[in-house]
Write an enzyme that holds these catalytic residues in place. Structure first.
Site, PDB file in Angstrom:
ATOM      1  N   GLU A   1       0.829  -1.203   0.000  1.00 12.58           N
ATOM      2  CA  GLU A   1       0.000   0.000   0.000  1.00 12.58           C
ATOM      3  C   GLU A   1       0.867   1.259   0.000  1.00 12.58           C
ATOM      4  O   GLU A   1       0.685   2.143   0.825  1.00 12.58           O
ATOM      5  CB  GLU A   1      -0.989   0.010   1.156  1.00 12.58           C
ATOM      6  CG  GLU A   1      -2.190  -0.880   0.889  1.00 12.58           C
ATOM      7  CD  GLU A   1      -3.439  -0.384   1.601  1.00 12.58           C
ATOM      8  OE1 GLU A   1      -3.664  -0.805   2.739  1.00 12.58           O
ATOM      9  OE2 GLU A   1      -4.185   0.412   1.003  1.00 12.58           O
TER      10      GLU A   1
ATOM     11  N   TYR B   1      -0.110  -7.522  -1.445  1.00  8.95           N
ATOM     12  CA  TYR B   1      -1.229  -6.888  -0.761  1.00  8.95           C
ATOM     13  C   TYR B   1      -2.495  -7.517  -1.325  1.00  8.95           C
ATOM     14  O   TYR B   1      -2.919  -7.209  -2.444  1.00  8.95           O
ATOM     15  CB  TYR B   1      -1.215  -5.368  -0.988  1.00  8.95           C
ATOM     16  CG  TYR B   1      -2.450  -4.712  -0.432  1.00  8.95           C
ATOM     17  CD1 TYR B   1      -2.630  -4.610   0.943  1.00  8.95           C
ATOM     18  CD2 TYR B   1      -3.453  -4.242  -1.268  1.00  8.95           C
ATOM     19  CE1 TYR B   1      -3.781  -4.041   1.465  1.00  8.95           C
ATOM     20  CE2 TYR B   1      -4.602  -3.672  -0.751  1.00  8.95           C
ATOM     21  CZ  TYR B   1      -4.755  -3.576   0.614  1.00  8.95           C
ATOM     22  OH  TYR B   1      -5.903  -3.018   1.130  1.00  8.95           O
TER      23      TYR B   1
ATOM     24  N   ASP C   1       0.400  -8.233   3.514  1.00  2.27           N
ATOM     25  CA  ASP C   1      -0.931  -8.048   4.078  1.00  2.27           C
ATOM     26  C   ASP C   1      -1.857  -9.020   3.370  1.00  2.27           C
ATOM     27  O   ASP C   1      -2.254  -8.783   2.231  1.00  2.27           O
ATOM     28  CB  ASP C   1      -1.366  -6.596   3.865  1.00  2.27           C
ATOM     29  CG  ASP C   1      -2.753  -6.321   4.432  1.00  2.27           C
ATOM     30  OD1 ASP C   1      -3.450  -7.270   4.843  1.00  2.27           O
ATOM     31  OD2 ASP C   1      -3.141  -5.131   4.448  1.00  2.27           O
TER      32      ASP C   1
ATOM     33  N   ASN D   1      -4.783  -9.756   4.363  1.00  2.70           N
ATOM     34  CA  ASN D   1      -6.148  -9.270   4.583  1.00  2.70           C
ATOM     35  C   ASN D   1      -7.092 -10.342   5.117  1.00  2.70           C
ATOM     36  O   ASN D   1      -8.253 -10.447   4.711  1.00  2.70           O
ATOM     37  CB  ASN D   1      -6.703  -8.633   3.305  1.00  2.70           C
ATOM     38  CG  ASN D   1      -6.718  -7.109   3.409  1.00  2.70           C
ATOM     39  OD1 ASN D   1      -6.991  -6.568   4.483  1.00  2.70           O
ATOM     40  ND2 ASN D   1      -6.434  -6.417   2.318  1.00  2.70           N
TER      41      ASN D   1
ATOM     42  N   ASP E   1      -1.378   2.413   9.871  1.00  4.82           N
ATOM     43  CA  ASP E   1      -2.337   1.676  10.703  1.00  4.82           C
ATOM     44  C   ASP E   1      -1.941   0.196  10.829  1.00  4.82           C
ATOM     45  O   ASP E   1      -2.547  -0.547  11.604  1.00  4.82           O
ATOM     46  CB  ASP E   1      -3.786   1.846  10.237  1.00  4.82           C
ATOM     47  CG  ASP E   1      -3.978   1.624   8.756  1.00  4.82           C
ATOM     48  OD1 ASP E   1      -3.000   1.338   8.044  1.00  4.82           O
ATOM     49  OD2 ASP E   1      -5.135   1.741   8.297  1.00  4.82           O
TER      50      ASP E   1
END
Lengths: 311, 311
Positions: free
Chosen positions: B96, B166, B205, B207, B302
């Site tokens: 990201e 990602y 990530d 997710n 984050d």
DNA sequence: CATGTTAAG
DNA sequence: CTTAGCATG
């Protein structure tokens, strides 16, 4: 005539106390800290600004301020309310508030002592009038066309109409010049109708520099929005109906007097600006105009405030 | 087994001097790093972070870091480069990055000592790999589908494939869950193909929080993106092809170990987080894994960084 | 709540 | 360059 010594009004729409703090320290992220440091040092004042009417020699009874704030919520963070309190005008005209709905209006903006009128809508420039004295009547926008543009407020007072407006910008590549000229036609007609009843004070961003003296680079901006022949002729036409550009009337030879500087190219530091904001009044009302001051060093927007002093 | 003592590389893509203030260009052992008294205190470090490998008891030869930076340019302002220099990993995987084109990459991001590979495009998440050792081959995205999504980089090394990615977020209201599941199918196939040739390290990530232990509020998130049965089963399926979630393998009972906290609701302070970022490796490669550390108190995004230590 | 994007100025 | 809007997370 008195020197702006009105008795304190009772709070009309808001019962908050006036804060002694300069800026309420809203929590900020690390990234915002840099920006806020600059904002914090009273952002938009110099010592000489503190006595804000130091250069007004004559007495006045009424003070009107107009400011294109280029986003009221952003300007709020840069000291808008502190400036307005210091200015202590009888009527405050704000334009380009860029607030989409009533519930997005920060409560700090509703300064006690004033009645607050907003003409706002999603995606539109938005305008507002704050006034100590309650107007006889307040209406929004033009009567026929652009009735949902949130560009104009008319406040009727005993002795005059106040028309605060943000005129259509002709746009990059003049792509909205047609809309602008259509606005001019309808606006001129509207103003003339009001003028039949009472003198009119037009206040706001008229998005045109009238003559070469009114911008830093007239030669290179002949086909830029705000200095086309069409827009300049439009302003001449408005005056021809019996109106006066108060600043130019009072200071006919004053060069370098601008009210807008692009955020780009360090324009403000170099004073490569434009005079786009005006008070324009009915000819017969000019005798009541004491002065018109451009508050060049009030920051917080790419425009600066203008103040009209009336007797 | 050596202690991260590679010979100094010649600078591959940038001829700037490496500053002594931040990281000595001479490689140090983990123990030397512990003993060295670095002066620069970072915005996003605590004292215990300062000796960044203080809790790694075993020797390691190679360090890989993965971090979802949630906007590399923003993260840069919050100390990204200072952290990366301090971490001094052999391979850095960022996702990201949210940079739309090569010319928008800030030059400070191109840390000397590393080769830099970006897979970025306008409006896409964007991923990057910085690597001290030049890979044999670097390819972008999946071979069949989502080939313009700028989500994945594969770097082929002597002993393994590194796949930094990602993964598709299932979205609010699970509106992109279908896309996510389609991603899983193609991704699993791709990984298995690579695994036939060399061991694979998947970093990034993914997710998804695999099990209830992997997020703070499993009960209320049964139908939230990242914890649906479909996504969790997808992760189980990936592992079933012969892969290991290194962190959970090493710390099977560790609760409260998260890698993501919403910016909202003060989630990070309350540790209401999710474990969404992983190192997943081929089973036969697990013997090379020394440790996997979650750098919980590195701020700037984050998500927080994860580090994989290899012997 | 934060980031990058856009359109407007 | 700056604002506010938006879509994504």
């Amino acid at each position: 005539t008195k020197k702006n010594t009105k008795a304190a009004k009772k709070e009309p729409e808001n019962d908050e106390e006036i804060s002694d703090e300069i800026v309420s320290p809203k929590k900020k992220t690390a990234k915002q800290v840099n920006g806020s440091a600059e904002k914090k040092k009273l952002l938009n004042s110099t010592e000489s600004d503190y006595n804000i009417d130091f250069n007004i020699k004559k007495d006045f009874a009424t003070k009107i301020v107009t400011w294109n704030v280029a986003g009221a919520r952003s300007c709020l963070q840069k000291g808008l309310v502190e400036y307005l309190r210091r200015e202590n005008a009888d009527i405050i005209c704000l334009n380009e508030v860029k607030i989409g709905s009533e519930k997005e209006i920060p409560k700090e903006l509703k300064i006690p002592e004033y009645y607050h009128y907003f003409n706002i809508g999603k995606g539109n420039p938005g305008v507002a009038i704050f006034t100590k004295k309650k107007p006889i009547k307040v209406t929004n926008d033009l009567p026929e066309i652009f009735t949902n543009d949130n560009r104009l407020i008319t406040a009727e007072y005993e002795d005059f109409y106040l028309v605060s407006c943000y005129v259509v910008n002709a746009g990059q590549g003049l792509k909205t010049l047609d809309k602008r000229l259509e606005w001019n036609r309808v606006f001129d007609k509207y103003i003339q109708e009001l003028d039949k009843e009472k003198p009119v004070i037009i206040a706001g961003d008229l998005n045109v520099s009238h003559n070469e003296i009114d911008l830093a680079n007239p030669k290179s901006n002949q086909r830029s929005a705000g200095f086309t022949k069409e827009e300049r002729d439009g302003f001449t036409k408005l005056l021809s109906y019996g109106f006066i550009d108060t600043f130019r009337e009072l200071y006919p030879k004053q060069e370098g007097a601008y009210t807008f500087w692009s955020y780009r190219f360090n324009a403000r530091a170099k004073n490569t600006g434009w005079r786009l904001d005006y008070f324009v009044v009915s000819e017969r009302f000019m005798e009541n105009v004491v002065d018109n001051v451009i508050r060049t060093n009030i920051l917080g927007s790419d425009h600066c405030p203008l103040v009209l002093f009336l007797n």
